[in-house]
Design a protein around this motif. Structure first.
Motif, PDB file in Angstrom:
ATOM      1  N   ASP A 179       0.839  -1.191   0.000  1.00 30.74           N
ATOM      2  CA  ASP A 179       0.000   0.000   0.000  1.00 30.74           C
ATOM      3  C   ASP A 179       0.881   1.251   0.000  1.00 30.74           C
ATOM      4  N   GLU A 180       0.267   2.421   0.202  1.00 32.66           N
ATOM      5  CA  GLU A 180       1.012   3.675   0.131  1.00 32.66           C
ATOM      6  C   GLU A 180       2.051   3.798   1.233  1.00 32.66           C
ATOM      7  N   SER A 184       2.381  -4.717   3.193  1.00 29.63           N
ATOM      8  CA  SER A 184       1.701  -5.771   2.438  1.00 29.63           C
ATOM      9  C   SER A 184       0.891  -6.573   3.445  1.00 29.63           C
ATOM     10  N   TYR A 213      -3.779  -6.060   0.062  1.00 30.43           N
ATOM     11  CA  TYR A 213      -4.621  -4.882  -0.124  1.00 30.43           C
ATOM     12  C   TYR A 213      -3.857  -3.753  -0.812  1.00 30.43           C
TER      13      TYR A 213
END
Length: 213
Positions: A179-180, A184, A213
């Motif tokens: 993600d940003e 993970s 995600y």
């Protein structure tokens, strides 16, 4: 509707894959070593004594199946490669063999430096045999699985745990999906979603994919 055999259906991952498949209307055969200990599985699941490392077990359940899911654990390093080899060599002899979906290790994914997570100096020693065993299985599929259809699925390398089913995830190849914030993360419930999605709509034949995600 597909017929799906889940080896290891009584475990943390296998039970969730089983529930997800049943809830979508698939016929599920739970292949476990102790059928009497799986009363918590959903109604309608057919439970049989089964072992992914046994050619006899594979021969008994494979003819009527569309997919064989491997969600096993609890053994030494040789467990996962033995299961992969047993499935591949047995299914090769069948005229209409089901597909293999192998839930593998996240530690086989690659770090930003291109090395495997399991090869990091600080990788926990207590998980090393299992990680190496899953790596052995992946290597076997990639080099020796001609004649069968397989998919190896890796969860995130660190943050993979029971939780909420959101129905959402992203997929990647040999590197973790992040993600940003660079994390993970995935729940067992959404890994089950990803695996059943792959059975219903194959996108990763004869390769590995990961989800997060």
């Amino acid at each position: 509707m597909s017929t799906i055999v889940v080896f290891g259906a009584g475990g943390t991952a296998g039970s969730r894959i089983t529930a997800e498949a049943v809830n979508r209307g698939h016929l599920v055969i739970a292949a476990v070593r102790r059928p009497e200990a799986t009363s918590y599985l959903p109604d309608g699941v057919r439970t049989v004594t089964g072992d992914a490392t046994s050619e006899r077990s594979v021969r008994e359940v494979a003819p009527d199946a569309d997919a064989l899911v491997v969600a096993i654990g609890g053994g030494g390093r040789e467990l996962w490669r033995t299961a992969a080899q047993t499935l591949v060599t047995t299914l090769r002899q069948m005229p209409a063999a089901p597909r293999i979906i192998h839930l593998g290790g996240g530690s086989t994914l690659l770090t930003p430096r291109g090395t495997r997570y399991l090869d990091e100096p600080d990788f926990p020693a207590q998980y090393r045999d299992a990680a190496l065993g899953q790596a052995d299985a992946l290597d076997y599929y990639r080099t020796s699985a001609d004649g069968v259809t397989w998919t190896y699925v890796s969860p995130p390398p660190l943050e993979f745990h029971p939780g909420e089913r959101t129905g959402h995830y992203r997929t990647g190849g040999d590197e973790p999906v992040t993600d940003e914030q660079g994390r993970s993360v995935l729940t067992y419930e959404d890994m089950a979603v990803a695996i059943v999605d792959e059975i219903e709509q194959p996108r990763h034949r004869n390769t590995r994919f990961t989800a997060a995600y």
